[in-house]
Design a protein around this motif. Structure first.
Motif, PDB file in Angstrom:
ATOM      1  N   ARG A 115      -9.524  -5.062  16.358  1.00 25.51           N
ATOM      2  CA  ARG A 115      -9.408  -4.392  15.058  1.00 25.51           C
ATOM      3  C   ARG A 115     -10.464  -3.298  14.879  1.00 25.51           C
ATOM      4  O   ARG A 115     -10.176  -2.219  14.376  1.00 25.51           O
ATOM      5  CB  ARG A 115      -9.519  -5.439  13.954  1.00 25.51           C
ATOM      6  CG  ARG A 115      -9.337  -4.935  12.569  1.00 25.51           C
ATOM      7  CD  ARG A 115      -7.933  -4.378  12.425  1.00 25.51           C
ATOM      8  NE  ARG A 115      -7.754  -3.801  11.124  1.00 25.51           N
ATOM      9  CZ  ARG A 115      -6.730  -4.034  10.362  1.00 25.51           C
ATOM     10  NH1 ARG A 115      -5.775  -4.824  10.765  1.00 25.51           N
ATOM     11  NH2 ARG A 115      -6.633  -3.456   9.199  1.00 25.51           N
ATOM     12  N   ASP A 119      -9.656   0.601  14.247  1.00 19.50           N
ATOM     13  CA  ASP A 119     -10.168   1.326  13.080  1.00 19.50           C
ATOM     14  C   ASP A 119     -10.948   2.569  13.501  1.00 19.50           C
ATOM     15  O   ASP A 119     -10.829   3.624  12.881  1.00 19.50           O
ATOM     16  CB  ASP A 119     -11.047   0.414  12.228  1.00 19.50           C
ATOM     17  CG  ASP A 119     -10.249  -0.662  11.507  1.00 19.50           C
ATOM     18  OD1 ASP A 119      -9.003  -0.534  11.422  1.00 19.50           O
ATOM     19  OD2 ASP A 119     -10.870  -1.642  11.044  1.00 19.50           O
ATOM     20  N   TYR A 146      -1.838   4.014  13.067  1.00 19.49           N
ATOM     21  CA  TYR A 146      -1.474   3.021  12.049  1.00 19.49           C
ATOM     22  C   TYR A 146      -0.908   1.768  12.714  1.00 19.49           C
ATOM     23  O   TYR A 146      -1.228   0.651  12.324  1.00 19.49           O
ATOM     24  CB  TYR A 146      -0.421   3.576  11.087  1.00 19.49           C
ATOM     25  CG  TYR A 146      -0.970   4.313   9.896  1.00 19.49           C
ATOM     26  CD1 TYR A 146      -1.902   3.728   9.051  1.00 19.49           C
ATOM     27  CD2 TYR A 146      -0.515   5.592   9.583  1.00 19.49           C
ATOM     28  CE1 TYR A 146      -2.384   4.397   7.938  1.00 19.49           C
ATOM     29  CE2 TYR A 146      -0.990   6.274   8.467  1.00 19.49           C
ATOM     30  CZ  TYR A 146      -1.922   5.672   7.649  1.00 19.49           C
ATOM     31  OH  TYR A 146      -2.388   6.335   6.552  1.00 19.49           O
ATOM     32  N   ASP A 147      -0.059   1.959  13.695  1.00 19.11           N
ATOM     33  CA  ASP A 147       0.544   0.818  14.384  1.00 19.11           C
ATOM     34  C   ASP A 147      -0.532  -0.040  15.052  1.00 19.11           C
ATOM     35  O   ASP A 147      -0.502  -1.266  14.956  1.00 19.11           O
ATOM     36  CB  ASP A 147       1.562   1.298  15.413  1.00 19.11           C
ATOM     37  CG  ASP A 147       2.277   0.142  16.077  1.00 19.11           C
ATOM     38  OD1 ASP A 147       2.966  -0.618  15.368  1.00 19.11           O
ATOM     39  OD2 ASP A 147       2.135  -0.009  17.302  1.00 19.11           O
ATOM     40  N   ALA A 149      -3.521  -0.338  14.160  1.00 20.68           N
ATOM     41  CA  ALA A 149      -4.289  -1.000  13.106  1.00 20.68           C
ATOM     42  C   ALA A 149      -3.470  -2.103  12.424  1.00 20.68           C
ATOM     43  O   ALA A 149      -3.986  -2.799  11.559  1.00 20.68           O
ATOM     44  CB  ALA A 149      -4.754   0.030  12.079  1.00 20.68           C
ATOM     45  N   GLY A 150      -2.208  -2.230  12.795  1.00 17.46           N
ATOM     46  CA  GLY A 150      -1.376  -3.297  12.250  1.00 17.46           C
ATOM     47  C   GLY A 150      -0.621  -2.930  10.991  1.00 17.46           C
ATOM     48  O   GLY A 150      -0.015  -3.786  10.357  1.00 17.46           O
ATOM     49  N   ASP A 151      -0.604  -1.654  10.619  1.00 15.58           N
ATOM     50  CA  ASP A 151       0.084  -1.226   9.399  1.00 15.58           C
ATOM     51  C   ASP A 151       1.414  -0.570   9.781  1.00 15.58           C
ATOM     52  O   ASP A 151       1.528   0.645   9.866  1.00 15.58           O
ATOM     53  CB  ASP A 151      -0.797  -0.260   8.612  1.00 15.58           C
ATOM     54  CG  ASP A 151      -0.270  -0.008   7.211  1.00 15.58           C
ATOM     55  OD1 ASP A 151       0.934  -0.254   6.961  1.00 15.58           O
ATOM     56  OD2 ASP A 151      -1.061   0.446   6.368  1.00 15.58           O
ATOM     57  N   ARG A 152       2.421  -1.409  10.014  1.00 11.17           N
ATOM     58  CA  ARG A 152       3.722  -0.915  10.487  1.00 11.17           C
ATOM     59  C   ARG A 152       4.439  -0.065   9.447  1.00 11.17           C
ATOM     60  O   ARG A 152       5.145   0.872   9.791  1.00 11.17           O
ATOM     61  CB  ARG A 152       4.606  -2.092  10.899  1.00 11.17           C
ATOM     62  CG  ARG A 152       4.048  -2.914  12.036  1.00 11.17           C
ATOM     63  CD  ARG A 152       4.273  -2.187  13.355  1.00 11.17           C
ATOM     64  NE  ARG A 152       3.518  -2.772  14.431  1.00 11.17           N
ATOM     65  CZ  ARG A 152       4.028  -3.547  15.368  1.00 11.17           C
ATOM     66  NH1 ARG A 152       5.288  -3.870  15.336  1.00 11.17           N
ATOM     67  NH2 ARG A 152       3.273  -3.997  16.338  1.00 11.17           N
ATOM     68  N   GLY A 153       4.276  -0.371   8.182  1.00 12.65           N
ATOM     69  CA  GLY A 153       4.929   0.411   7.132  1.00 12.65           C
ATOM     70  C   GLY A 153       4.449   1.853   7.124  1.00 12.65           C
ATOM     71  O   GLY A 153       5.250   2.788   7.093  1.00 12.65           O
ATOM     72  N   ARG A 154       3.132   2.021   7.159  1.00 11.34           N
ATOM     73  CA  ARG A 154       2.587   3.389   7.180  1.00 11.34           C
ATOM     74  C   ARG A 154       2.859   4.067   8.511  1.00 11.34           C
ATOM     75  O   ARG A 154       3.028   5.285   8.567  1.00 11.34           O
ATOM     76  CB  ARG A 154       1.098   3.355   6.884  1.00 11.34           C
ATOM     77  CG  ARG A 154       0.826   3.089   5.433  1.00 11.34           C
ATOM     78  CD  ARG A 154      -0.629   3.307   5.088  1.00 11.34           C
ATOM     79  NE  ARG A 154      -0.828   3.125   3.672  1.00 11.34           N
ATOM     80  CZ  ARG A 154      -1.867   2.525   3.141  1.00 11.34           C
ATOM     81  NH1 ARG A 154      -2.825   2.061   3.917  1.00 11.34           N
ATOM     82  NH2 ARG A 154      -1.972   2.398   1.836  1.00 11.34           N
TER      83      ARG A 154
END
Length: 168
Positions: A115, A119, A146-147, A149-154
């Protein structure tokens, strides 16, 4: 979306970017699901038309709903196929220019991306988009940051933005 998932950043057996030869891994499954959906829509459309022909106001209302919902689903699927085709063209362009993002972030023994490293890699990508918000390449790279970082929506939203800019 990361290279480990067979996305645009995936490497071939020789470590270089995978070529476009052959069928993409997810395509047969996507086509099979689409074919099943088409069969379902055909069956539902028949039922919806029968309801419209009944002359009963309640059945006509339900029939309209039965016909509208599959049309919305077809539209959403067409949108996803268009996005996938555009993302592939963007990846091909970046690969040809030697700029395809590489998934080289450190991972845990279980395969999860570190992580803190994700970041740290994210910040330069975000800054590049802020510096030139009309650059599809910057948005494409931000999507993969973003992917990671684990933020699939963004990540998906950033890919949509990149695709829109690329199509201009």
């Amino acid at each position: 979306m990361s290279g480990s998932e067979g996305g645009p950043g995936a490497a071939g057996a020789d470590g270089g970017p995978r070529s476009r030869r052959g069928i993409p891994r997810g395509l047969p499954g996507a086509l099979a699901v689409t074919a099943l959906l088409a069969l379902y829509v055909w069956q539902i459309a028949g039922r919806g038309l029968a309801m419209l022909r009944s002359g009963e106001p309640l059945l006509i209302g339900i029939g309209v709903g039965v016909l509208v919902i599959p049309l919305l689903v077809i539209g959403l699927i067409a949108r996803e196929y268009r996005l996938a085709a555009t993302v592939q063209r963007m990846a091909d362009t970046l690969a040809a220019d030697g700029e395809l993002p590489v998934d080289d972030l450190p991972r845990s023994p279980g395969g999860r991306i570190d992580r803190a490293a994700a970041d740290a890699a994210f910040e330069p990508r975000r800054a590049a988009v802020e510096e030139d918000p009309d650059d599809w390449r910057a948005w494409y790279n931000l999507a993969f940051a973003y992917d990671a970082a684990g933020d699939r929506g963004r990540a998906r939203a950033a890919l949509r933005t990149a695709a829109g800019l690329y199509r201009r």
